[in-house]
Scaffold this motif. Structure first.
Motif, PDB file in Angstrom:
ATOM      1  N   MET A 197       0.797  -1.203   0.000  1.00 11.07           N
ATOM      2  CA  MET A 197       0.000   0.000   0.000  1.00 11.07           C
ATOM      3  C   MET A 197       0.838   1.267   0.000  1.00 11.07           C
ATOM      4  N   PHE A 198       2.152   1.145  -0.178  1.00 11.43           N
ATOM      5  CA  PHE A 198       2.984   2.339  -0.201  1.00 11.43           C
ATOM      6  C   PHE A 198       2.470   3.298  -1.284  1.00 11.43           C
ATOM      7  N   PHE A 199       2.345   4.594  -0.938  1.00 13.92           N
ATOM      8  CA  PHE A 199       1.924   5.600  -1.897  1.00 13.92           C
ATOM      9  C   PHE A 199       2.999   5.743  -2.974  1.00 13.92           C
ATOM     10  N   ARG A 200       2.561   6.108  -4.170  1.00 13.02           N
ATOM     11  CA  ARG A 200       3.488   6.309  -5.284  1.00 13.02           C
ATOM     12  C   ARG A 200       3.627   7.775  -5.681  1.00 13.02           C
ATOM     13  N   ASN A 201       2.654   8.577  -5.290  1.00 11.79           N
ATOM     14  CA  ASN A 201       2.674  10.007  -5.583  1.00 11.79           C
ATOM     15  C   ASN A 201       2.096  10.749  -4.383  1.00 11.79           C
ATOM     16  N   LEU A 202       2.396  12.033  -4.288  1.00 14.02           N
ATOM     17  CA  LEU A 202       1.881  12.839  -3.185  1.00 14.02           C
ATOM     18  C   LEU A 202       1.458  14.210  -3.709  1.00 14.02           C
ATOM     19  N   THR A 203       0.160  14.469  -3.666  1.00 15.29           N
ATOM     20  CA  THR A 203      -0.345  15.812  -3.925  1.00 15.29           C
ATOM     21  C   THR A 203      -0.829  16.350  -2.587  1.00 15.29           C
ATOM     22  N   PHE A 204      -0.178  17.411  -2.118  1.00  9.91           N
ATOM     23  CA  PHE A 204      -0.404  17.912  -0.763  1.00  9.91           C
ATOM     24  C   PHE A 204      -1.438  19.043  -0.724  1.00  9.91           C
ATOM     25  N   PHE A 205      -2.186  19.072   0.383  1.00 15.03           N
ATOM     26  CA  PHE A 205      -3.032  20.204   0.740  1.00 15.03           C
ATOM     27  C   PHE A 205      -2.817  20.460   2.231  1.00 15.03           C
ATOM     28  N   ARG A 206      -2.831  21.730   2.610  1.00 11.88           N
ATOM     29  CA  ARG A 206      -2.662  22.075   4.027  1.00 11.88           C
ATOM     30  C   ARG A 206      -3.987  22.503   4.632  1.00 11.88           C
ATOM     31  N   PHE A 207      -4.175  22.166   5.904  1.00 18.48           N
ATOM     32  CA  PHE A 207      -5.358  22.606   6.624  1.00 18.48           C
ATOM     33  C   PHE A 207      -4.936  23.189   7.964  1.00 18.48           C
ATOM     34  N   PRO A 208      -5.784  24.047   8.573  1.00 18.20           N
ATOM     35  CA  PRO A 208      -5.398  24.714   9.825  1.00 18.20           C
ATOM     36  C   PRO A 208      -5.249  23.725  10.980  1.00 18.20           C
ATOM     37  N   PRO A 209      -4.315  23.965  11.888  1.00 16.21           N
ATOM     38  CA  PRO A 209      -4.140  23.094  13.067  1.00 16.21           C
ATOM     39  C   PRO A 209      -5.417  22.983  13.905  1.00 16.21           C
ATOM     40  N   SER A 210      -6.243  24.023  13.870  1.00 14.88           N
ATOM     41  CA  SER A 210      -7.474  24.011  14.668  1.00 14.88           C
ATOM     42  C   SER A 210      -8.445  22.946  14.199  1.00 14.88           C
ATOM     43  N   LEU A 211      -8.194  22.366  13.033  1.00 14.80           N
ATOM     44  CA  LEU A 211      -9.096  21.352  12.491  1.00 14.80           C
ATOM     45  C   LEU A 211      -8.877  19.986  13.131  1.00 14.80           C
ATOM     46  N   ALA A 212      -7.801  19.833  13.877  1.00 11.90           N
ATOM     47  CA  ALA A 212      -7.463  18.528  14.467  1.00 11.90           C
ATOM     48  C   ALA A 212      -8.601  17.983  15.329  1.00 11.90           C
ATOM     49  N   LYS A 213      -9.281  18.851  16.107  1.00 13.02           N
ATOM     50  CA  LYS A 213     -10.376  18.382  16.963  1.00 13.02           C
ATOM     51  C   LYS A 213     -11.550  17.871  16.143  1.00 13.02           C
ATOM     52  N   ALA A 214     -11.870  18.569  15.058  1.00  4.99           N
ATOM     53  CA  ALA A 214     -12.966  18.135  14.188  1.00  4.99           C
ATOM     54  C   ALA A 214     -12.669  16.775  13.577  1.00  4.99           C
ATOM     55  N   LEU A 215     -11.397  16.497  13.326  1.00  2.59           N
ATOM     56  CA  LEU A 215     -11.020  15.223  12.725  1.00  2.59           C
ATOM     57  C   LEU A 215     -11.159  14.061  13.707  1.00  2.59           C
ATOM     58  N   ASP A 216     -11.338  14.365  14.993  1.00  4.55           N
ATOM     59  CA  ASP A 216     -11.604  13.296  15.957  1.00  4.55           C
ATOM     60  C   ASP A 216     -12.941  12.621  15.664  1.00  4.55           C
ATOM     61  N   GLU A 217     -13.838  13.330  14.976  1.00  8.31           N
ATOM     62  CA  GLU A 217     -15.143  12.784  14.635  1.00  8.31           C
ATOM     63  C   GLU A 217     -15.168  12.194  13.226  1.00  8.31           C
ATOM     64  N   LEU A 218     -13.991  12.062  12.629  1.00  4.43           N
ATOM     65  CA  LEU A 218     -13.924  11.657  11.231  1.00  4.43           C
ATOM     66  C   LEU A 218     -14.594  10.315  10.973  1.00  4.43           C
ATOM     67  N   ASP A 219     -14.351   9.323  11.835  1.00  8.73           N
ATOM     68  CA  ASP A 219     -14.894   7.990  11.594  1.00  8.73           C
ATOM     69  C   ASP A 219     -16.413   8.006  11.488  1.00  8.73           C
ATOM     70  N   ALA A 220     -17.056   8.700  12.421  1.00  6.78           N
ATOM     71  CA  ALA A 220     -18.519   8.759  12.409  1.00  6.78           C
ATOM     72  C   ALA A 220     -19.035   9.494  11.179  1.00  6.78           C
ATOM     73  N   ARG A 221     -18.349  10.558  10.786  1.00  8.16           N
ATOM     74  CA  ARG A 221     -18.780  11.330   9.623  1.00  8.16           C
ATOM     75  C   ARG A 221     -18.617  10.524   8.325  1.00  8.16           C
ATOM     76  N   LEU A 222     -17.551   9.759   8.244  1.00 11.26           N
ATOM     77  CA  LEU A 222     -17.327   8.974   7.031  1.00 11.26           C
ATOM     78  C   LEU A 222     -18.355   7.858   6.879  1.00 11.26           C
ATOM     79  N   GLU A 223     -18.838   7.361   8.002  1.00 11.16           N
ATOM     80  CA  GLU A 223     -19.822   6.271   7.950  1.00 11.16           C
ATOM     81  C   GLU A 223     -21.045   6.678   7.142  1.00 11.16           C
TER      82      GLU A 223
END
Length: 303
Positions: A1-27
């Motif tokens: 599963m090693f990535f072969r390419n990387l296209t980067f995007f940056r997001f604010p550090p304040s978003l880290a808390k919102a990403l704690d709910e990522l699993d439920a949102r993706l469901e």
């Protein structure tokens, strides 16, 4: 599963808390089968395979997720051929040529007739979120495809202010300096591939592969005014890659120095193997991004 390419995007550090709910949102955005009259479907699948329940995998502050899709394969040539045959039959029956609107209606009817019979092609694109450095890296060299993945994350979260990388220095100038003999950042070494473009954008391009980049041949191109737009680099004998002036990493390869630890450890399942590979990859990509961030003065996302 090693990535072969990387296209980067940056997001604010304040978003880290919102990403704690990522699993439920993706469901709520799990991939659904493409419908009979749909051309495509997109949604999240498990990084370990579509039949696995978990839609993310975490190692420390690194998150691995996968956008899956189903695309109908219905070539335009096939549609046009059926439309032409049916149009000819109608014109012969009615004794007159079909108008533009009638032909468009006929094409829509043919499309609805053929869609349920079309083959379905599965697609998947991996992405990696690094909460420490505030970036998402999508495993593609296509900006459009990467933006589509970010858009899926944005749809799932409701808000995901991620933007493409921005360098405070000109990447082409930095790459040209490195190939011209300027000191590289600690840990980085030149590879054996580069692309040189005319500095006046006249269209002249020179591509070198499997070649020593420090020498008279490359120097003459630089003296003639060409600048480096892509450059192969090696980080600590662990990772090889080609960095472009568009800040996309291509041809990413994990070298023996990085993967030998995987070969010396036995694992009793595919899940354990994939977990070990992601842990190794995320650690290497952290160092790679930190190196590029310092060298190219990458801007941080605000917020």
């Amino acid at each position: 599963m090693f990535f072969r390419n990387l296209t980067f995007f940056r997001f604010p550090p304040s978003l880290a808390k919102a990403l704690d709910e990522l699993d439920a949102r993706l469901e709520d955005c799990r991939l659904k089968p493409v419908g009979p009259l749909e051309m495509s479907s997109r949604g999240f699948v498990s990084p370990f395979g579509r039949d696995e329940p978990a839609l993310t995998h975490r190692v420390g502050d690194c998150i691995w997720l996968t956008v899956g899709g189903e695309d109908k394969i219905l070539p335009a040539a096939v549609i046009n051929d059926v439309v032409a045959r049916k149009a000819a039959e109608l014109e012969e029956r009615d004794g007159r040529k079909l108008g533009g609107r009638a032909r468009k209606r006929l094409k829509d009817e043919v499309l609805h007739e053929l869609l349920p019979k079309a083959f379905v092609r599965p697609v998947r694109t991996n992405a990696y979120l690094d909460l420490e450095h505030g970036f998402i890296a999508v495993d593609t060299a296509s900006r459009k495809q990467a933006e589509a993945v970010v858009s899926e994350v944005r749809h799932a979260l409701g808000s995901f202010p991620a933007l493409p990388l921005n360098a405070e220095v000109a990447p082409r100038a930095v790459l040209t300096g490195w190939i011209a003999g300027e000191a590289l950042p600690d840990g980085l070494a030149l590879g054996d591939e580069c692309e040189l473009k005319d500095g006046l954008d006249k269209g002249a391009v020179v591509r070198c592969q499997r070649q020593e980049l420090v020498g008279d041949e490359i120097a003459k191109h630089l003296e003639a005014g060409k600048q480096c737009s892509k450059l192969a680099l090696i980080l600590d004998d662990h990772v090889g890659f080609v960095l472009g002036e568009d800040l996309i990493v291509r041809k990413l390869k994990f070298l023996d120095g990085a993967v030998e630890s995987l070969e010396n450890t036995e694992r009793d399942s595919l899940h354990a193997e994939m977990d070990a590979r992601f842990a190794l990859m995320s650690g290497e990509l952290k160092r790679l991004f930190a190196t590029l961030e310092a060298a190219l003065k990458l801007s941080r996302a605000e917020g």
